[in-house]
Scaffold this active site. Structure first.
Site, PDB file in Angstrom:
ATOM      1  N   ASP A   1      -1.296  -3.062   1.569  1.00  0.00           N
ATOM      2  CA  ASP A   1      -1.491  -2.679   2.976  1.00  0.00           C
ATOM      3  C   ASP A   1      -0.291  -3.019   3.854  1.00  0.00           C
ATOM      4  O   ASP A   1      -0.428  -3.302   5.048  1.00  0.00           O
ATOM      5  CB  ASP A   1      -2.757  -3.351   3.556  1.00  0.00           C
ATOM      6  CG  ASP A   1      -4.002  -2.922   2.811  1.00  0.00           C
ATOM      7  OD1 ASP A   1      -4.037  -1.773   2.342  1.00  0.00           O
ATOM      8  OD2 ASP A   1      -4.928  -3.747   2.693  1.00  0.00           O
TER       9      ASP A   1
ATOM     10  N   LYS B   1       2.884   1.068   3.406  1.00  0.00           N
ATOM     11  CA  LYS B   1       3.622   1.939   2.481  1.00  0.00           C
ATOM     12  C   LYS B   1       3.393   3.408   2.828  1.00  0.00           C
ATOM     13  O   LYS B   1       4.310   4.218   2.782  1.00  0.00           O
ATOM     14  CB  LYS B   1       3.165   1.691   1.034  1.00  0.00           C
ATOM     15  CG  LYS B   1       3.380   0.279   0.543  1.00  0.00           C
ATOM     16  CD  LYS B   1       2.809   0.078  -0.849  1.00  0.00           C
ATOM     17  CE  LYS B   1       1.296   0.151  -0.928  1.00  0.00           C
ATOM     18  NZ  LYS B   1       0.580  -0.915  -0.247  1.00  0.00           N
TER      19      LYS B   1
ATOM     20  N   GLY C   1      -5.645   2.558  -0.013  1.00  0.00           N
ATOM     21  CA  GLY C   1      -5.951   3.337   1.174  1.00  0.00           C
ATOM     22  C   GLY C   1      -4.732   3.317   2.066  1.00  0.00           C
ATOM     23  O   GLY C   1      -4.225   2.253   2.417  1.00  0.00           O
ATOM     24  N   HIS C   2      -4.194   4.500   2.338  1.00  0.00           N
ATOM     25  CA  HIS C   2      -2.982   4.579   3.147  1.00  0.00           C
ATOM     26  C   HIS C   2      -3.291   5.328   4.431  1.00  0.00           C
ATOM     27  O   HIS C   2      -3.848   6.423   4.385  1.00  0.00           O
ATOM     28  CB  HIS C   2      -1.877   5.320   2.388  1.00  0.00           C
ATOM     29  CG  HIS C   2      -1.521   4.671   1.083  1.00  0.00           C
ATOM     30  ND1 HIS C   2      -0.796   5.298   0.117  1.00  0.00           N
ATOM     31  CD2 HIS C   2      -1.788   3.438   0.616  1.00  0.00           C
ATOM     32  CE1 HIS C   2      -0.634   4.472  -0.910  1.00  0.00           C
ATOM     33  NE2 HIS C   2      -1.230   3.340  -0.625  1.00  0.00           N
TER      34      HIS C   2
ATOM     35  N   GLN D   1      -0.999  -0.750  -3.899  1.00  0.00           N
ATOM     36  CA  GLN D   1      -1.180  -2.217  -3.835  1.00  0.00           C
ATOM     37  C   GLN D   1       0.165  -2.898  -3.531  1.00  0.00           C
ATOM     38  O   GLN D   1       0.958  -2.315  -2.814  1.00  0.00           O
ATOM     39  CB  GLN D   1      -1.805  -2.750  -5.149  1.00  0.00           C
ATOM     40  CG  GLN D   1      -3.229  -2.260  -5.404  1.00  0.00           C
ATOM     41  CD  GLN D   1      -3.339  -0.829  -5.855  1.00  0.00           C
ATOM     42  OE1 GLN D   1      -2.722  -0.442  -6.825  1.00  0.00           O
ATOM     43  NE2 GLN D   1      -4.121  -0.033  -5.154  1.00  0.00           N
TER      44      GLN D   1
HETATM   45  P1  GDP Z   1      -0.622   0.829   2.869  1.00  0.00           P
HETATM   46  O1  GDP Z   1      -1.806   0.633   2.001  1.00  0.00           O
HETATM   47  O2  GDP Z   1       0.525  -0.029   2.473  1.00  0.00           O
HETATM   48  O3  GDP Z   1      -0.227   2.271   2.988  1.00  0.00           O
HETATM   49  O4  GDP Z   1      -1.043   0.335   4.313  1.00  0.00           O
HETATM   50  P2  GDP Z   1      -2.381   0.724   5.109  1.00  0.00           P
HETATM   51  O5  GDP Z   1      -2.238   2.099   5.634  1.00  0.00           O
HETATM   52  O6  GDP Z   1      -3.576   0.410   4.299  1.00  0.00           O
HETATM   53  O7  GDP Z   1      -2.342  -0.364   6.267  1.00  0.00           O
HETATM   54  C1  GDP Z   1      -1.297  -0.420   7.194  1.00  0.00           C
HETATM   55  C2  GDP Z   1      -1.859  -0.181   8.609  1.00  0.00           C
HETATM   56  O8  GDP Z   1      -0.870  -0.486   9.553  1.00  0.00           O
HETATM   57  C3  GDP Z   1      -2.262   1.262   8.857  1.00  0.00           C
HETATM   58  O9  GDP Z   1      -3.363   1.269   9.716  1.00  0.00           O
HETATM   59  C4  GDP Z   1      -1.033   1.849   9.560  1.00  0.00           C
HETATM   60  O10 GDP Z   1      -1.370   2.935  10.418  1.00  0.00           O
HETATM   61  C5  GDP Z   1      -0.558   0.669  10.347  1.00  0.00           C
HETATM   62  N1  GDP Z   1       0.891   0.600  10.558  1.00  0.00           N
HETATM   63  C6  GDP Z   1       1.897   0.905   9.693  1.00  0.00           C
HETATM   64  N2  GDP Z   1       3.093   0.587  10.229  1.00  0.00           N
HETATM   65  C7  GDP Z   1       2.844   0.057  11.457  1.00  0.00           C
HETATM   66  C8  GDP Z   1       3.676  -0.513  12.486  1.00  0.00           C
HETATM   67  O11 GDP Z   1       4.896  -0.605  12.381  1.00  0.00           O
HETATM   68  N3  GDP Z   1       3.022  -0.976  13.599  1.00  0.00           N
HETATM   69  C9  GDP Z   1       1.663  -0.925  13.737  1.00  0.00           C
HETATM   70  N4  GDP Z   1       1.118  -1.407  14.843  1.00  0.00           N
HETATM   71  N5  GDP Z   1       0.868  -0.396  12.794  1.00  0.00           N
HETATM   72  C10 GDP Z   1       1.443   0.061  11.667  1.00  0.00           C
HETATM   73  P1  IMO Z   2      -3.059  -0.390  -0.917  1.00  0.00           P
HETATM   74  O1  IMO Z   2      -2.419   0.604  -1.842  1.00  0.00           O
HETATM   75  C1  IMO Z   2      -4.836  -4.345  -0.440  1.00  0.00           C
HETATM   76  C2  IMO Z   2      -7.042  -5.940  -3.894  1.00  0.00           C
HETATM   77  C3  IMO Z   2      -8.541  -6.113  -3.744  1.00  0.00           C
HETATM   78  C4  IMO Z   2      -8.757  -7.281  -4.687  1.00  0.00           C
HETATM   79  C5  IMO Z   2      -7.801  -6.996  -5.844  1.00  0.00           C
HETATM   80  C6  IMO Z   2      -8.429  -6.265  -7.011  1.00  0.00           C
HETATM   81  O2  IMO Z   2      -3.836   0.200   0.182  1.00  0.00           O
HETATM   82  O3  IMO Z   2      -2.057  -1.405  -0.501  1.00  0.00           O
HETATM   83  P2  IMO Z   2      -9.182  -3.758  -7.454  1.00  0.00           P
HETATM   84  O4  IMO Z   2     -10.228  -2.924  -6.784  1.00  0.00           O
HETATM   85  O5  IMO Z   2      -7.832  -3.160  -7.430  1.00  0.00           O
HETATM   86  O6  IMO Z   2      -9.609  -4.188  -8.818  1.00  0.00           O
HETATM   87  O7  IMO Z   2      -9.130  -5.114  -6.564  1.00  0.00           O
HETATM   88  O8  IMO Z   2      -6.787  -6.168  -5.271  1.00  0.00           O
HETATM   89  N1  IMO Z   2      -6.557  -4.587  -3.590  1.00  0.00           N
HETATM   90  C7  IMO Z   2      -5.880  -4.250  -2.478  1.00  0.00           C
HETATM   91  N2  IMO Z   2      -5.551  -4.987  -1.389  1.00  0.00           N
HETATM   92  N3  IMO Z   2      -4.414  -3.079  -0.539  1.00  0.00           N
HETATM   93  C8  IMO Z   2      -4.706  -2.332  -1.639  1.00  0.00           C
HETATM   94  O9  IMO Z   2      -4.188  -1.109  -1.851  1.00  0.00           O
HETATM   95  C9  IMO Z   2      -5.499  -2.908  -2.651  1.00  0.00           C
HETATM   96  N4  IMO Z   2      -5.991  -2.455  -3.835  1.00  0.00           N
HETATM   97  C10 IMO Z   2      -6.612  -3.496  -4.391  1.00  0.00           C
HETATM   98  O10 IMO Z   2      -8.876  -6.434  -2.432  1.00  0.00           O
HETATM   99  O11 IMO Z   2      -8.344  -8.478  -4.095  1.00  0.00           O
HETATM  100 MG    MG Z   3      -3.831   0.190   2.187  1.00  0.00          MG
END
Ligand code: GDP
Ligand code: IMO
Ligand code: MG
Length: 434
Positions: free
Chosen positions: A13, A16, A40-41, A223
């Site tokens: 999270d 990416k 989840g992105h 991840q």
């Molecule tokens: P990922 O799994 O690495 O793709 O990250 P996620 O999308 O799950 O979580 C990142 C969260 O931060 C999302 O809600 C993005 O919209 C938000 N986000 C990403 N970059 C920035 C930033 O520079 N500033 C803020 N405030 N939010 C951001």
């Molecule tokens: P993105 O791509 C954050 C964590 C889960 C748990 C461990 C194992 O959005 O960054 P799993 O279901 O993969 O067997 O869970 O990994 N986890 C993540 N944490 N971002 C993710 O994906 C994750 N995918 C798995 O919370 O601790």
């Molecule tokens: Mg994510």
């Protein structure tokens, strides 16, 4: 032949999705190399928000997207995502390609993941409960069902039948869960198979053709480094190899074709699920950080645990991935803090301090963070267009990170929107695009 890996440098999270979406605008092909719908992105473009789980984040820019052999795919999630994207005006036919060697997450994988976590109780890993671990386990046991098995209904039914004999015993006798019914499972999968068929491609060949044609390829990690099966905080990890070196293996290309590794890290740290987390914030700042950063899981909605930036862990991520440039996201969230602690070392149980990530889990579990506190800037970053526009303290924060890691920060996130980013070296230079 520029291929760039985008890898999470923390516990997932890191943002990416946003970085891949941004760089995809200057690339031709975007590939996922591991993981499944545990990821989840979130991508924000103006008033539109896209939450993507299975398909590479490049889909929002209309780029060719590949789900590589190293991934696991849940057909229900995949098709729901296809339907949503199509409904929102993003064609997927001929644009999204799935490797026939990727493994299918079957209903029993999800059921076992959920039952196993329930049974572990307090000892649970805190998985996303999407069947990731059980699907990768069956792959390693060589009893998995692959995407190419979906193309032959006779083989498919046979494989499901054989699998269910054992999986139902497991579900009923070990976990006390109801068994799955062959007709229902096979019927649903056969329907899905018809729809997935046109997406199945020789994805390794597609990547090779793109590279030979001089196209720019992005390899998108799911991840993060500390969730890597081999190099992460085992057992509190995911069940695949998340690190950059696996990008080549996961899509089926030579490692010598990769010429850049960009790490993505938040300007602080979050973690979802259980497991040690040295720089986790104690006290009310934890909740404040969660609120200001909207730190709730994209897939599960769970609270993300929040911590101050951990440079020991980040230094480790630089090492195990070969990160040569860093995207530092969510710097804007730190605008709310008057002082910003940064963990530069760990204090170990024997009183020694270290800058290096402990090799032994007991040391890591017992490690206490040693902080340096940097002054905050306490003003929004919305109006910043270049790095020079940043408040002095914010610029110093970024420079501090660069110095400590000996890696350049080439992207700085100042908000969730696609355009809320500072790129001191420009964007095209980051992907090698012409
Ligand atoms: P990922 O799994 O690495 O793709 O990250 P996620 O999308 O799950 O979580 C990142 C969260 O931060 C999302 O809600 C993005 O919209 C938000 N986000 C990403 N970059 C920035 C930033 O520079 N500033 C803020 N405030 N939010 C951001
Ligand atoms: P993105 O791509 C954050 C964590 C889960 C748990 C461990 C194992 O959005 O960054 P799993 O279901 O993969 O067997 O869970 O990994 N986890 C993540 N944490 N971002 C993710 O994906 C994750 N995918 C798995 O919370 O601790
Ligand atoms: Mg994510």
């Amino acid at each position: 032949m520029p291929a760039t890996v985008i890898v999470g440098a923390q516990w997932g999270d890191e943002g990416k999705g946003k970085i891949v979406d941004l760089l995809a605008q200057h690339s031709d092909l975007v590939c996922r190399y591991q993981g499944g719908p545990n990821a989840g992105h979130t991508i924000v473009v103006g008033d539109e928000t896209y939450k993507i789980r299975q398909i590479p984040s490049g889909v929002v820019t209309g780029k060719t997207c590949i789900i590589g052999a190293g991934c696991v795919i849940d057909p229900t999630v995949f098709l729901a995502e296809v339907d949503e994207l199509e409904a929102r005006g993003f064609p997927t036919a001929g644009r999204v390609h799935v490797s026939g060697n990727a493994h299918v997450i079957m209903p029993w994988h999800v059921a076992i993941d959920q039952a196993s976590e329930r049974r572990l109780g307090k000892l649970q890993i805190g998985t996303t409960r999407r069947g990731i671990g059980p699907a990768y386990a069956d792959k390693a046991l060589r009893i998995g069902i692959r995407v190419q098995d979906l193309l032959d209904p006779k083989i498919l039914r046979q494989k499901i039948e054989v699998a269910l004999i054992e999986k139902n015993l497991w579900l009923e006798k070990v976990y006390g869960e109801p068994p799955l019914e062959l007709g229902e499972v096979a019927g649903r999968l056969e329907e899905h198979a018809q729809r997935i068929r046109p997406y199945v491609s020789d994805t390794s060949l597609l990547v090779d053709q793109a590279l030979r044609a001089g196209q720019s390829v992005l390899l998108e990690g799911g991840q993060g480094t500390l969730l890597d099966l081999d190099h992460g905080t085992y057992p509190f990890v995911t069940s695949s190899s998340t690190i950059a070196a696996n990008a080549a293996a996961g899509v089926g290309m030579g490692p010598n074709k990769i010429d850049r590794v960009m790490g993505v890290a938040k300007a602080y740290v979050t973690r979802v699920g259980e497991g040690p987390f040295p720089s986790e914030i104690e006290g009310p700042d934890q909740e404040r950080m969660r609120e200001f950063g909207h730190e709730y899981g994209t897939v599960t909605g769970r609270n993300r645990r929040c911590g101050w930036l951990d440079l020991v862990a980040l230094r480790y991520a630089v090492r195990v991935n070969g990160i040569d440039r860093l995207a530092l996201t969510k710097l804007d969230v730190l605008s709310h803090f008057a002082e910003i602690p940064v963990c530069t070392r760990y204090r170990l149980p024997d009183g020694m301090e270290t800058e290096d990530f402990p090799a032994h889990q007991s040391d890591f579990h017992a490690a206490r963070p040693v902080y340096e506190t940097l002054p905050g800037w306490e003003e929004p970053l919305d109006a910043c267009v270049t790095v020079e526009d940043l408040p002095d303290e914010a610029r110093r924060y970024v420079e501090f990170v660069e110095r400590e890691l000996e890696v350049e920060v080439t992207l700085i996130g100042t908000g969730a929107d696609r355009d809320s980013v500072l790129a001191p070296y420009g964007l095209t230079a980051l992907t090698g695009a012409a």
